[in-house]
Write a protein that holds these residues in place. Structure first.
Motif, PDB file in Angstrom:
ATOM      1  N   ARG A   1       0.809  -1.222   0.000  1.00 41.85           N
ATOM      2  CA  ARG A   1       0.000   0.000   0.000  1.00 41.85           C
ATOM      3  C   ARG A   1       0.840   1.268   0.000  1.00 41.85           C
ATOM      4  O   ARG A   1       0.417   2.297  -0.503  1.00 41.85           O
ATOM      5  N   GLU A   2       2.044   1.214   0.572  1.00 47.05           N
ATOM      6  CA  GLU A   2       2.884   2.421   0.646  1.00 47.05           C
ATOM      7  C   GLU A   2       3.422   2.839  -0.721  1.00 47.05           C
ATOM      8  O   GLU A   2       3.914   3.958  -0.875  1.00 47.05           O
ATOM      9  N   TYR A   3       3.327   1.949  -1.718  1.00 42.82           N
ATOM     10  CA  TYR A   3       3.942   2.217  -3.021  1.00 42.82           C
ATOM     11  C   TYR A   3       2.935   2.678  -4.079  1.00 42.82           C
ATOM     12  O   TYR A   3       3.305   2.839  -5.236  1.00 42.82           O
ATOM     13  N   ALA A   4       1.681   2.877  -3.712  1.00 37.20           N
ATOM     14  CA  ALA A   4       0.655   3.203  -4.704  1.00 37.20           C
ATOM     15  C   ALA A   4       0.979   4.488  -5.456  1.00 37.20           C
ATOM     16  O   ALA A   4       0.877   4.552  -6.691  1.00 37.20           O
TER      17      ALA A   4
ATOM     18  N   LEU B   1       2.707   8.193   4.260  1.00 33.66           N
ATOM     19  CA  LEU B   1       3.706   7.172   3.939  1.00 33.66           C
ATOM     20  C   LEU B   1       3.859   7.010   2.435  1.00 33.66           C
ATOM     21  O   LEU B   1       4.965   6.790   1.927  1.00 33.66           O
ATOM     22  N   ASN B   2       2.757   7.121   1.688  1.00 32.64           N
ATOM     23  CA  ASN B   2       2.834   7.081   0.227  1.00 32.64           C
ATOM     24  C   ASN B   2       3.661   8.242  -0.312  1.00 32.64           C
ATOM     25  O   ASN B   2       4.482   8.068  -1.206  1.00 32.64           O
TER      26      ASN B   2
ATOM     27  N   LEU C   1      10.124  12.760  12.663  1.00 31.70           N
ATOM     28  CA  LEU C   1      11.475  12.380  12.238  1.00 31.70           C
ATOM     29  C   LEU C   1      11.689  10.873  12.389  1.00 31.70           C
ATOM     30  O   LEU C   1      12.383  10.255  11.564  1.00 31.70           O
ATOM     31  N   ARG C   2      11.078  10.269  13.403  1.00 31.41           N
ATOM     32  CA  ARG C   2      11.165   8.812  13.536  1.00 31.41           C
ATOM     33  C   ARG C   2      10.442   8.117  12.388  1.00 31.41           C
ATOM     34  O   ARG C   2      10.895   7.081  11.885  1.00 31.41           O
ATOM     35  N   THR C   3       9.319   8.701  11.948  1.00 27.53           N
ATOM     36  CA  THR C   3       8.598   8.141  10.807  1.00 27.53           C
ATOM     37  C   THR C   3       9.463   8.200   9.550  1.00 27.53           C
ATOM     38  O   THR C   3       9.504   7.246   8.763  1.00 27.53           O
ATOM     39  N   ILE C   4      10.151   9.310   9.354  1.00 28.40           N
ATOM     40  CA  ILE C   4      11.040   9.426   8.198  1.00 28.40           C
ATOM     41  C   ILE C   4      12.130   8.356   8.257  1.00 28.40           C
ATOM     42  O   ILE C   4      12.448   7.715   7.239  1.00 28.40           O
TER      43      ILE C   4
ATOM     44  N   GLN D   1      12.909   5.419   5.547  1.00 28.60           N
ATOM     45  CA  GLN D   1      14.247   5.225   4.980  1.00 28.60           C
ATOM     46  C   GLN D   1      14.726   3.780   5.152  1.00 28.60           C
ATOM     47  O   GLN D   1      15.432   3.248   4.302  1.00 28.60           O
ATOM     48  N   GLN D   2      14.324   3.145   6.246  1.00 26.77           N
ATOM     49  CA  GLN D   2      14.776   1.779   6.520  1.00 26.77           C
ATOM     50  C   GLN D   2      13.932   0.719   5.819  1.00 26.77           C
ATOM     51  O   GLN D   2      14.432  -0.369   5.513  1.00 26.77           O
ATOM     52  N   ILE D   3      12.658   1.053   5.527  1.00 28.80           N
ATOM     53  CA  ILE D   3      11.738   0.012   5.061  1.00 28.80           C
ATOM     54  C   ILE D   3      11.293   0.198   3.610  1.00 28.80           C
ATOM     55  O   ILE D   3      11.358  -0.742   2.808  1.00 28.80           O
ATOM     56  N   THR D   4      10.843   1.388   3.227  1.00 32.12           N
ATOM     57  CA  THR D   4      10.222   1.545   1.907  1.00 32.12           C
ATOM     58  C   THR D   4      10.975   2.468   0.956  1.00 32.12           C
ATOM     59  O   THR D   4      10.712   2.461  -0.245  1.00 32.12           O
TER      60      THR D   4
END
Length: 264
Positions: free
Chosen positions: A103-106, A134-135, A161-164, A168-171
């Motif tokens: 879903r994050e790549y839509a 996130l998209n 900043l933690r979300t960023i 960076q680590q996952i998607t």
């Protein structure tokens, strides 16, 4: 190569939409082909650029769900930019995306289909840390965080900043945080300067220059269905032009972005 910039902050009222519209107009005036993406179900960017969100035949939510090709949803603005518009239907798309794999790549998939048509894409992320934001972050090369020059501006910055870092680590391992952009800045007050220094010190976050001044021209521009660059000469427009030139120099010639100094 198309450059994709996300403008994001989980806090509302920080001039995020104003930044997207104004930067887009300034970059378009430099001769680049610009696409703006409205990822906010409230459709503020869409409305501020002269399109009624309630009257859109197609909007970005159908693009994200894969129901239409992205070029079908594109509309033009009065200043020559293209726009993937949004309306309240996007809230439903967010719920449906949650049930889908990848879903994050839509948005990234959709923008890949438009890559040869635009030089710069700027994404207006919603004031939340949900799947739409996130998209936006997953699709972007770079992210800027607008911050209001007031005491409570940094509330939630640490979480964002933690979300960023998670993205960076996952998607999106290539995502670069360019820094915080000071908005609603009043150079006459030490308070504005103190807030910026506190943000830089607390989070180790670059503070981009020039700060965007507080001006009534932004509200007037939104009401007229255009960016502040369409109004007569004003400090806000000049600040965004300066930032746009710095971003183009960074993307095209690898020049470092200017950062804020209290002496400015």
């Amino acid at each position: 190569m198309t450059r994709v910039l996300a403008v994001a902050n989980q806090k509302g009222g920080v001039a995020k939409t104003t930044t997207v519209a104004s930067l887009g107009a300034a970059i378009q005036q430099e001769g680049r082909r610009v696409l703006l993406v409205d990822l906010d179900p409230q459709g503020c960017l869409t409305f501020s650029l002269g399109h009624d969100p309630d009257k859109l035949p197609v909007s970005v939510h159908k693009v994200l769900l894969g129901e239409v090709e992205p070029d079908v949803a594109l509309v033009e603005t009065s200043e020559g930019m293209s726009l993937l518009p949004a309306n309240i239907d996007l809230a439903g798309a967010e719920a449906m995306l949650l049930m889908r794999a990848g879903r994050e790549y839509a948005l990234k998939r959709a923008l890949a289909k438009l890559a040869d048509r635009f030089d710069v894409v700027i994404i207006d992320c919603p004031p939340s840390l949900g799947v739409l934001t996130l998209n936006g972050l997953t699709a972007a090369d770079d992210v800027i965080v607008p911050l209001q020059c007031e005491t409570l501006a940094h509330r939630g910055v640490g979480q964002f900043l933690r979300t960023i870092k998670d993205v960076q680590q996952i998607t999106n391992s290539e995502l670069k945080l360019l820094g915080a952009l000071p908005t609603l800045y009043d150079p006459r007050t030490t308070h504005s300067r103190d807030v910026l220094l506190d943000i830089a010190d607390r989070y180790g976050l670059a503070v981009l220059a020039p700060p965007i001044p507080r001006t009534v021209r932004f509200a007037e521009a939104s009401a007229s269905g255009a960016s502040v660059l369409s109004a007569r000469k004003n400090k806000g427009a000049e600040a965004y032009r300066e930032l746009a030139a710095a971003l183009l120099a960074y993307w095209e010639h690898d020049k470092p972005l200017p950062t804020y100094s209290p002496e400015l």
